[in-house]
Design an enzyme around this catalytic site. Structure first.
Site, mmCIF file in Angstrom:
data_model
loop_
_atom_site.group_PDB
_atom_site.id
_atom_site.type_symbol
_atom_site.label_atom_id
_atom_site.label_comp_id
_atom_site.label_asym_id
_atom_site.label_seq_id
_atom_site.Cartn_x
_atom_site.Cartn_y
_atom_site.Cartn_z
ATOM 1 N N TYR A 32 0.862 -1.188 0.000
ATOM 2 C CA TYR A 32 0.000 0.000 0.000
ATOM 3 C C TYR A 32 0.896 1.236 0.000
ATOM 4 O O TYR A 32 0.828 2.102 0.866
ATOM 5 C CB TYR A 32 -0.980 -0.008 1.179
ATOM 6 C CG TYR A 32 -2.275 0.686 0.812
ATOM 7 C CD1 TYR A 32 -3.146 0.112 -0.109
ATOM 8 C CD2 TYR A 32 -2.604 1.925 1.331
ATOM 9 C CE1 TYR A 32 -4.312 0.751 -0.486
ATOM 10 C CE2 TYR A 32 -3.771 2.570 0.958
ATOM 11 C CZ TYR A 32 -4.618 1.977 0.052
ATOM 12 O OH TYR A 32 -5.770 2.622 -0.326
ATOM 13 N N LEU A 33 1.736 1.270 -1.021
ATOM 14 C CA LEU A 33 2.874 2.191 -1.051
ATOM 15 C C LEU A 33 2.450 3.644 -1.262
ATOM 16 O O LEU A 33 1.482 3.936 -1.963
ATOM 17 C CB LEU A 33 3.852 1.758 -2.153
ATOM 18 C CG LEU A 33 4.337 0.305 -2.051
ATOM 19 C CD1 LEU A 33 5.293 -0.009 -3.198
ATOM 20 C CD2 LEU A 33 5.010 0.028 -0.709
ATOM 21 N N HIS A 37 7.437 5.497 1.002
ATOM 22 C CA HIS A 37 8.086 4.283 0.475
ATOM 23 C C HIS A 37 8.877 4.626 -0.793
ATOM 24 O O HIS A 37 9.981 4.147 -1.003
ATOM 25 C CB HIS A 37 7.038 3.221 0.109
ATOM 26 C CG HIS A 37 6.206 2.729 1.245
ATOM 27 N ND1 HIS A 37 4.879 3.034 1.365
ATOM 28 C CD2 HIS A 37 6.503 1.925 2.308
ATOM 29 C CE1 HIS A 37 4.384 2.435 2.443
ATOM 30 N NE2 HIS A 37 5.342 1.763 3.036
ATOM 31 N N GLY A 147 12.898 3.530 6.765
ATOM 32 C CA GLY A 147 12.523 4.911 7.026
ATOM 33 C C GLY A 147 12.721 5.317 8.482
ATOM 34 O O GLY A 147 12.505 4.515 9.395
ATOM 35 N N LYS A 149 10.800 7.208 9.850
ATOM 36 C CA LYS A 149 9.424 7.267 10.358
ATOM 37 C C LYS A 149 9.232 6.217 11.466
ATOM 38 O O LYS A 149 8.596 6.462 12.475
ATOM 39 C CB LYS A 149 8.463 7.023 9.196
ATOM 40 C CG LYS A 149 7.102 6.490 9.535
ATOM 41 C CD LYS A 149 6.182 7.599 9.919
ATOM 42 C CE LYS A 149 4.773 7.210 10.263
ATOM 43 N NZ LYS A 149 4.393 5.851 10.282
ATOM 44 N N ASP A 150 9.805 5.027 11.237
ATOM 45 C CA ASP A 150 9.760 3.946 12.230
ATOM 46 C C ASP A 150 11.126 3.910 12.927
ATOM 47 O O ASP A 150 11.935 3.020 12.671
ATOM 48 C CB ASP A 150 9.440 2.615 11.547
ATOM 49 C CG ASP A 150 8.090 2.646 10.861
ATOM 50 O OD1 ASP A 150 7.095 2.300 11.491
ATOM 51 O OD2 ASP A 150 8.026 3.070 9.678
ATOM 52 N N SER A 185 1.701 7.457 5.996
ATOM 53 C CA SER A 185 1.604 6.098 6.525
ATOM 54 C C SER A 185 0.476 5.383 5.793
ATOM 55 O O SER A 185 -0.559 5.994 5.483
ATOM 56 C CB SER A 185 1.286 6.155 8.022
ATOM 57 O OG SER A 185 0.830 4.894 8.470
ATOM 58 N N SER A 186 0.656 4.091 5.550
ATOM 59 C CA SER A 186 -0.418 3.304 4.927
ATOM 60 C C SER A 186 -1.653 3.325 5.813
ATOM 61 O O SER A 186 -2.779 3.223 5.343
ATOM 62 C CB SER A 186 0.039 1.859 4.710
ATOM 63 O OG SER A 186 1.269 1.831 4.019
HETATM 64 P P1 AMP Z 1 5.749 -0.203 6.047
HETATM 65 O O1 AMP Z 1 5.205 -0.577 4.717
HETATM 66 O O2 AMP Z 1 4.865 0.725 6.812
HETATM 67 O O3 AMP Z 1 6.233 -1.378 6.850
HETATM 68 O O4 AMP Z 1 7.049 0.669 5.746
HETATM 69 C C1 AMP Z 1 8.089 0.168 4.944
HETATM 70 C C2 AMP Z 1 9.276 1.091 5.063
HETATM 71 O O5 AMP Z 1 8.901 2.401 4.625
HETATM 72 C C3 AMP Z 1 9.773 1.236 6.507
HETATM 73 O O6 AMP Z 1 11.187 1.255 6.516
HETATM 74 C C4 AMP Z 1 9.191 2.561 6.921
HETATM 75 O O7 AMP Z 1 9.936 3.208 7.923
HETATM 76 C C5 AMP Z 1 9.237 3.348 5.619
HETATM 77 N N1 AMP Z 1 8.277 4.446 5.651
HETATM 78 C C6 AMP Z 1 6.945 4.357 5.891
HETATM 79 N N2 AMP Z 1 6.393 5.590 5.910
HETATM 80 C C7 AMP Z 1 7.400 6.472 5.687
HETATM 81 C C8 AMP Z 1 7.474 7.906 5.605
HETATM 82 N N3 AMP Z 1 6.414 8.670 5.761
HETATM 83 N N4 AMP Z 1 8.679 8.466 5.347
HETATM 84 C C9 AMP Z 1 9.790 7.687 5.203
HETATM 85 N N5 AMP Z 1 9.775 6.341 5.271
HETATM 86 C C10 AMP Z 1 8.605 5.739 5.518
#
Ligand code: AMP
Length: 284
Positions: A32-33, A37, A147, A149-150, A185-186
């Site tokens: 859900y990029l 991402h 990211g 973000k996490d 965020s997704s």
């Molecule tokens: P997720 O799909 O939420 O597990 O995120 C996958 C990767 O994308 C992780 O390394 C997150 O930290 C990064 N990510 C998610 N949202 C953001 C954002 N707003 N800015 C930068 N990186 C992000």
């Protein structure tokens, strides 16, 4: 751009790339990029010959009452975004491809995972470390992109890569925000119109932290009190945690005398959102 579901097929493609002497970057995601991402993928493309984006909603990192079944999914949209960003392929396995029925090996960590998100999500980082280790073994990348973000996840992965001697460079990438400051965020898709407005309180409160730290406030308790007060001005927001911690060890920091992370998780209605602000004092 190919979408690969099988571990064996992915391995044979990577073996061919390696024969040609090509470097490989990995961007692990749950799909859900969005633009956040995409920024990771674009950075990976700029630093590697080939880039694998994994798109897998990892069941082991969800707690029993969490949103595993409702987590948003849209592989066609994800494929278009990956193609545009220049990724070489998407690895999109089914859960049974990653976890056989009798899977019983997990990667766990003693410190770093107990506080912050680990307090309310006690099995989360065990799932994250396990799936990221598996992806590292399957893709064998030169570099992997995560990211900021996490922020806790990034610190945990850096430590895991060091402790388990993964020969992989972990690259942290800055938080990408919507124009009004909400961290992408997704899970933002869960928010109603009213909740979407209320969610701005996270960034607004973190900007207050930035202001106080830049003005030289050194007492973490004073700053934490101010951020809690700010969050409480939003009736739809319920704080899970607000903490100022050492940026590397994630242990609570009483004084802003080293690189620190201010991290927060807040429920807006039933949606749990996280955000953070990193700060390095000038005298450090
Ligand atoms: P997720 O799909 O939420 O597990 O995120 C996958 C990767 O994308 C992780 O390394 C997150 O930290 C990064 N990510 C998610 N949202 C953001 C954002 N707003 N800015 C930068 N990186 C992000």
């Amino acid at each position: 751009m190919q979408i690969i579901q099988s571990i064996e097929e992915l391995r044979s493609i990577i073996r061919e790339w390696r024969k040609e002497g090509l470097s490989v970057g990995l961007v692990p995601t749950m799909g859900y990029l969005h633009e956040g991402h995409k920024s990771l993928i674009v950075k990976a493309v700029s630093e590697n010959d080939k880039v694998v984006v994994s798109d897998f909603v990892n069941p082991t990192q969800f707690g029993v009452n969490e949103d595993l079944s409702s987590y948003p999914r849209d592989i066609d949209r994800d494929a278009a975004l990956c193609q545009e960003a220049g990724a070489s392929l998407i690895f999109h396995p089914q859960a049974q491809e990653m976890y056989s029925k009798d899977h019983c090996t997990f990667v766990d960590m003693d410190s770093l995972t107990k506080g912050l998100c680990g307090k309310t999500r006690p099995t989360h980082f065990r799932g994250v470390c396990t799936v990221v280790s598996k992806l590292f073994h399957i893709v064998t990348p030169d570099r992997a992109y995560f990211g900021e973000k996490d922020a806790q996840q990034l610190a945990v992965i850096r430590r895991m890569a060091r402790d388990l001697n993964f020969d992989i460079t972990i690259v942290g990438c800055p938080i990408v925000r919507e124009a009004d400051g909400l961290a992408m965020s997704s899970r933002n898709t869960y928010l109603s119109g009213e909740e979407r407005k209320a969610a701005l309180i996270l960034h607004k409160s973190l900007m207050l932290v930035e202001e106080m730290m830049k003005a030289g406030e050194q007492d973490a308790a004073v700053i934490e009190e101010a951020i809690v007060r700010s969050m409480k001005t939003e009736p739809l927001a319920e704080i899970d945690y607000v903490e100022i911690v050492d940026a590397e060890t994630l242990e609570p920091a009483a004084k802003i005398d080293r690189p620190v992370l201010t991290a927060t998780a807040v429920y807006i209605g039933s949606t749990r959102l996280i955000d953070n602000f990193s700060f390095q004092p000038q005298t450090f």
